[in-house]
Design an enzyme around this catalytic site. Structure first.
Site, PDB file in Angstrom:
ATOM      1  N   SER A  14       0.753  -1.169   0.036  1.00  0.00           N
ATOM      2  CA  SER A  14      -0.050  -0.061   0.150  1.00  0.00           C
ATOM      3  C   SER A  14       0.890   1.289   0.171  1.00  0.00           C
ATOM      4  O   SER A  14       0.308   2.255   0.196  1.00  0.00           O
ATOM      5  CB  SER A  14      -1.078   0.070   1.175  1.00  0.00           C
ATOM      6  OG  SER A  14      -0.243  -0.077   2.311  1.00  0.00           O
ATOM      7  N   ASN A  53      -2.800  -1.290  13.599  1.00  0.00           N
ATOM      8  CA  ASN A  53      -4.206  -1.088  13.518  1.00  0.00           C
ATOM      9  C   ASN A  53      -4.671   0.422  14.186  1.00  0.00           C
ATOM     10  O   ASN A  53      -5.342   0.981  13.498  1.00  0.00           O
ATOM     11  CB  ASN A  53      -5.029  -2.453  13.725  1.00  0.00           C
ATOM     12  CG  ASN A  53      -4.702  -3.601  13.222  1.00  0.00           C
ATOM     13  OD1 ASN A  53      -3.954  -3.302  12.182  1.00  0.00           O
ATOM     14  ND2 ASN A  53      -5.080  -4.722  13.825  1.00  0.00           N
ATOM     15  N   THR A  93     -39.328  24.527 -14.313  1.00  0.00           N
ATOM     16  CA  THR A  93     -39.722  23.197 -13.951  1.00  0.00           C
ATOM     17  C   THR A  93     -40.057  22.064 -14.852  1.00  0.00           C
ATOM     18  O   THR A  93     -40.601  22.503 -15.980  1.00  0.00           O
ATOM     19  CB  THR A  93     -40.908  23.257 -12.913  1.00  0.00           C
ATOM     20  OG1 THR A  93     -42.132  23.395 -13.489  1.00  0.00           O
ATOM     21  CG2 THR A  93     -40.782  24.231 -11.782  1.00  0.00           C
ATOM     22  N   HIS A  94     -39.616  20.923 -14.778  1.00  0.00           N
ATOM     23  CA  HIS A  94     -39.847  19.815 -15.718  1.00  0.00           C
ATOM     24  C   HIS A  94     -38.998  20.265 -17.154  1.00  0.00           C
ATOM     25  O   HIS A  94     -39.462  20.008 -17.991  1.00  0.00           O
ATOM     26  CB  HIS A  94     -41.383  19.701 -15.928  1.00  0.00           C
ATOM     27  CG  HIS A  94     -42.116  19.420 -14.892  1.00  0.00           C
ATOM     28  ND1 HIS A  94     -42.451  18.140 -14.507  1.00  0.00           N
ATOM     29  CD2 HIS A  94     -42.718  20.241 -14.151  1.00  0.00           C
ATOM     30  CE1 HIS A  94     -43.137  18.178 -13.267  1.00  0.00           C
ATOM     31  NE2 HIS A  94     -43.232  19.490 -12.951  1.00  0.00           N
ATOM     32  N   SER A  97     -13.644  21.391 -31.742  1.00  0.00           N
ATOM     33  CA  SER A  97     -13.810  20.002 -32.388  1.00  0.00           C
ATOM     34  C   SER A  97     -12.639  19.561 -33.350  1.00  0.00           C
ATOM     35  O   SER A  97     -12.364  20.493 -33.903  1.00  0.00           O
ATOM     36  CB  SER A  97     -15.315  19.695 -32.995  1.00  0.00           C
ATOM     37  OG  SER A  97     -15.250  18.695 -33.981  1.00  0.00           O
ATOM     38  N   LYS A 140     -17.368  24.317 -33.639  1.00  0.00           N
ATOM     39  CA  LYS A 140     -17.810  24.066 -32.085  1.00  0.00           C
ATOM     40  C   LYS A 140     -17.040  24.558 -31.037  1.00  0.00           C
ATOM     41  O   LYS A 140     -15.943  24.947 -31.294  1.00  0.00           O
ATOM     42  CB  LYS A 140     -17.521  22.472 -32.201  1.00  0.00           C
ATOM     43  CG  LYS A 140     -18.337  21.546 -32.929  1.00  0.00           C
ATOM     44  CD  LYS A 140     -19.932  21.648 -32.742  1.00  0.00           C
ATOM     45  CE  LYS A 140     -20.195  21.419 -31.205  1.00  0.00           C
ATOM     46  NZ  LYS A 140     -20.242  19.669 -31.149  1.00  0.00           N
ATOM     47  N   ASN A 173     -17.201  23.620 -27.269  1.00  0.00           N
ATOM     48  CA  ASN A 173     -17.703  22.646 -26.383  1.00  0.00           C
ATOM     49  C   ASN A 173     -17.472  22.996 -24.810  1.00  0.00           C
ATOM     50  O   ASN A 173     -16.391  23.220 -24.500  1.00  0.00           O
ATOM     51  CB  ASN A 173     -17.205  21.370 -26.715  1.00  0.00           C
ATOM     52  CG  ASN A 173     -17.676  20.798 -28.037  1.00  0.00           C
ATOM     53  OD1 ASN A 173     -18.904  21.476 -28.291  1.00  0.00           O
ATOM     54  ND2 ASN A 173     -16.949  20.088 -28.509  1.00  0.00           N
ATOM     55  N   GLU A 231     -18.625  19.696 -18.363  1.00  0.00           N
ATOM     56  CA  GLU A 231     -19.037  18.071 -18.647  1.00  0.00           C
ATOM     57  C   GLU A 231     -18.105  17.084 -17.690  1.00  0.00           C
ATOM     58  O   GLU A 231     -18.343  16.169 -17.291  1.00  0.00           O
ATOM     59  CB  GLU A 231     -18.830  17.899 -20.296  1.00  0.00           C
ATOM     60  CG  GLU A 231     -20.077  18.441 -21.042  1.00  0.00           C
ATOM     61  CD  GLU A 231     -19.541  18.205 -22.642  1.00  0.00           C
ATOM     62  OE1 GLU A 231     -20.407  17.555 -23.198  1.00  0.00           O
ATOM     63  OE2 GLU A 231     -18.643  18.633 -23.086  1.00  0.00           O
ATOM     64  N   TYR A 262     -10.132  -5.511  12.997  1.00  0.00           N
ATOM     65  CA  TYR A 262      -9.225  -5.099  11.705  1.00  0.00           C
ATOM     66  C   TYR A 262      -9.168  -6.304  10.571  1.00  0.00           C
ATOM     67  O   TYR A 262      -9.053  -7.349  10.946  1.00  0.00           O
ATOM     68  CB  TYR A 262      -7.817  -4.692  12.126  1.00  0.00           C
ATOM     69  CG  TYR A 262      -6.938  -4.096  11.067  1.00  0.00           C
ATOM     70  CD1 TYR A 262      -7.148  -2.891  10.351  1.00  0.00           C
ATOM     71  CD2 TYR A 262      -6.470  -4.928  10.146  1.00  0.00           C
ATOM     72  CE1 TYR A 262      -6.689  -2.765   9.092  1.00  0.00           C
ATOM     73  CE2 TYR A 262      -5.829  -4.887   8.899  1.00  0.00           C
ATOM     74  CZ  TYR A 262      -5.907  -3.386   8.282  1.00  0.00           C
ATOM     75  OH  TYR A 262      -5.224  -3.196   7.215  1.00  0.00           O
ATOM     76  N   GLN A 312      -7.702  -1.663   4.173  1.00  0.00           N
ATOM     77  CA  GLN A 312      -6.669  -0.911   3.470  1.00  0.00           C
ATOM     78  C   GLN A 312      -7.284  -0.323   2.149  1.00  0.00           C
ATOM     79  O   GLN A 312      -6.579   0.884   1.693  1.00  0.00           O
ATOM     80  CB  GLN A 312      -5.496  -1.972   3.076  1.00  0.00           C
ATOM     81  CG  GLN A 312      -4.245  -1.350   2.157  1.00  0.00           C
ATOM     82  CD  GLN A 312      -3.334  -2.168   2.297  1.00  0.00           C
ATOM     83  OE1 GLN A 312      -2.359  -2.330   3.005  1.00  0.00           O
ATOM     84  NE2 GLN A 312      -2.912  -2.778   1.218  1.00  0.00           N
ATOM     85  N   LYS A 371      -7.946   3.752   1.602  1.00  0.00           N
ATOM     86  CA  LYS A 371      -7.468   4.876   1.344  1.00  0.00           C
ATOM     87  C   LYS A 371      -7.763   5.393   0.038  1.00  0.00           C
ATOM     88  O   LYS A 371      -8.003   6.578  -0.184  1.00  0.00           O
ATOM     89  CB  LYS A 371      -5.890   4.634   1.283  1.00  0.00           C
ATOM     90  CG  LYS A 371      -5.486   3.797   2.561  1.00  0.00           C
ATOM     91  CD  LYS A 371      -5.406   4.599   3.898  1.00  0.00           C
ATOM     92  CE  LYS A 371      -4.642   3.806   4.989  1.00  0.00           C
ATOM     93  NZ  LYS A 371      -5.580   2.409   4.948  1.00  0.00           N
TER      94      LYS A 371
HETATM   95  N1  ARG Z   1      -1.694  -0.864   5.172  1.00  0.00           N
HETATM   96  C1  ARG Z   1      -2.462  -1.220   6.363  1.00  0.00           C
HETATM   97  C2  ARG Z   1      -4.026  -0.581   6.057  1.00  0.00           C
HETATM   98  O1  ARG Z   1      -4.002   0.487   5.480  1.00  0.00           O
HETATM   99  C3  ARG Z   1      -2.052  -0.822   7.619  1.00  0.00           C
HETATM  100  C4  ARG Z   1      -2.556  -1.678   8.638  1.00  0.00           C
HETATM  101  C5  ARG Z   1      -1.927  -3.125   8.630  1.00  0.00           C
HETATM  102  N2  ARG Z   1      -2.387  -3.779   9.656  1.00  0.00           N
HETATM  103  C6  ARG Z   1      -2.310  -5.316   9.781  1.00  0.00           C
HETATM  104  N3  ARG Z   1      -2.518  -5.833  10.693  1.00  0.00           N
HETATM  105  N4  ARG Z   1      -1.805  -5.824   8.730  1.00  0.00           N
HETATM  106  O2  ARG Z   1      -4.876  -1.023   6.720  1.00  0.00           O
END
Ligand code: ARG
Length: 459
Positions: A24, A111, A156-157, A278, A284, A286, A291, A318, A323, A326
């Protein structure tokens, strides 16, 4: 090769494809500053608990601070095959100070660590986001003031309904964004609670004063239950929810403007700077910027669904599934921030084709309600007035005329209560001025609302 943090009980190396799958660091390195900051707080907590000597704590805190400096000053600082940002920081710390660095992870787990760093990051992101929303609100106010007298047909509509001030349209989106800011502030209150000290799931085995650590890190409080603290991501969902509503509001604004720039409507002219041409059709121009704003809202909504779906079946506490939180949060934040910036630029650059918009606002019987109200003031019950005006509209449409172009006699033939002063209420100015109750589009109300909005956005 950076050592992973858990090699002791393993005899085989990780499969290379799995190591890449599990990695990660390529995205969670964004938590670097937050994780170092939280680690400094943790080291000081261990010091206060008597778990680390002052000398060890000092050495750890100093080395971590140096990592922060080095991270911005050193090219390739983040080039590493570390499993995640937490392993990366610990490895760098041990590189810097050796054995003492190995003491930092006492009494914590990745964790509680990751939940803490993520919340710290999100607290700042919430403040950045709120500021970007405020900027877009200011752009709406500027667009309203540049065309303070402009009038549009309201719909409206998607059928012409009643005329509205352009500034009233701007302030409608201002209000939506204002609620978005309050939603961010609300989410921030629950984001800013510290999970550190929850350990892997059961709590920490060392007597740290968690409240003191929280205070040092600027958290408003500490989590009450370790299982909950390491395993819920409701704060991330709330953050993404706030992003989703902003994106939906911007998407609707974009859709309105896309329609208004088309030849069929023709009320709005975008600047060349946010339009594209275009490759084939030379004529054109645009509205690509708008959009994309409309399109990207789908992607942000997707992150909301992804995050909720990832969480819904997880057993306590956990699980590595988490993960995945993120990228959803980072991309929702990046995307909505970009949409806010572009929308502000579009708003600052656009102009209203006031004459065309005004013509549209007086074409298509947008004053029919005023005629019915005129009859009501002459004593006709509203339902009967509505019916009579419907028949007058039918007659006018058949004769290709607007209501104001009919003679008094023609109107009286259908609704005898109509009197000569009817022509005063059928004009555009009278139509607008009549909407003078709070929240309405009368020019006076809109001017006051604009002043009030300016005060609010500067608070
Ligand atoms: N990269 C992990 C996450 O984002 C960190 C926590 C990992 N903990 C574990 N017990 N493997 O969740």
């Amino acid at each position: 090769m950076t050592q992973n943090l858990w090699g002791g009980r393993f005899t085989e190396k990780p499969d290379a494809t799995f190591a890449e799958f599990n990695n990660s660091f390529k995205f969670d390195r964004r938590l670097f500053e937050a994780d170092v900051t939280a680690s400094i707080g943790h080291a000081n907590g261990l010091r206060r608990a008597g778990v680390l000597s002052d000398a060890d704590a000092d050495s750890i805190v100093e080395a971590l601070s140096e990592l922060l400096t080095a991270s911005t000053a050193t090219p390739d600082f983040f080039t590493s095959d570390a499993e995640d940002v937490h392993s990366f920081i610990e490895a760098r710390l041990i590189d810097a100070i050796g054995e003492t660095g190995k003491k930092l992870h006492t009494g914590r787990s990745r964790n509680d660590q990751v939940a803490t760093a993520f919340r710290l990051w999100m607290r700042e992101a919430a403040d950045d986001l709120s500021e970007q929303v405020r900027q877009a609100q200011s752009a709406l106010i500027r667009a309203a003031e540049r065309h303070a007298d402009a009038v549009l047909p309201g719909y409206t509509h998607l059928q012409r309904a009643q005329p509205v001030m352009w500034a009233h349209w701007c302030l409608a989106y201002f209000e939506m964004l204002d609620r978005d800011r309050s939603r961010i502030a609300d989410a921030r209150r629950r984001i800013n609670i510290m999970p550190l000290g929850s350990g892997a799931l059961a709590g920490t085995g060392f007597p740290v004063d968690r409240a003191a650590v929280a205070k040092e890190l600027g958290f408003d409080g500490i989590s009450a239950n370790s299982l909950d603290a390491v395993s819920d991501r409701d704060f991330a969902v709330e953050f993404v929810n706030a992003c989703v509503l902003i994106a939906i509001h911007l998407s609707r604004l974009a859709e309105d403007l896309i329609l208004y720039t088309s030849t069929e409507f023709g009320f709005v002219e975008l600047s060349d700077a946010v339009s594209t041409g275009s490759s084939l059709m030379p004529q054109k121009k645009n509205p690509d910027a708008l959009e994309l704003v409309r399109g990207k809202s789908g992607r942000i909504l997707g992150h909301q669904t992804g995050l909720n779906t990832m969480l819904k079946g997880l057993p306590l506490a956990y699980n590595k599934d988490m993960q995945e939180d993120k990228e959803a949060v980072f991309d929702a934040f990046d995307t909505v921030t970009a949409c806010l910036k572009i929308t502000s630029i579009v708003l600052d650059d656009l102009s209203i084709r006031e004459k065309e918009a005004r013509t549209a606002a007086v074409t298509g019987f947008l004053n029919a309600t005023e005629l019915a109200d005129h009859l009501v003031r002459k004593g006709v019950p509203f339902r009967s007035a509505h019916d009579a005006v419907g028949r007058i509209v039918l007659f006018a449409a058949a004769n290709s005329r607007e209501l104001g172009q009919l003679t008094l006699e023609e109107m009286k033939a259908i609704a005898p209560s109509i009197e000569a002063d009817v022509f005063e209420v059928l004009g555009l100015n009278a139509t607008l001025a009549s909407k003078s109750a709070a929240g309405g589009t009368s020019p006076e109300r809109v001017k006051a609302a604009l002043d009030e909005a300016k005060t609010r956005v500067n608070q």
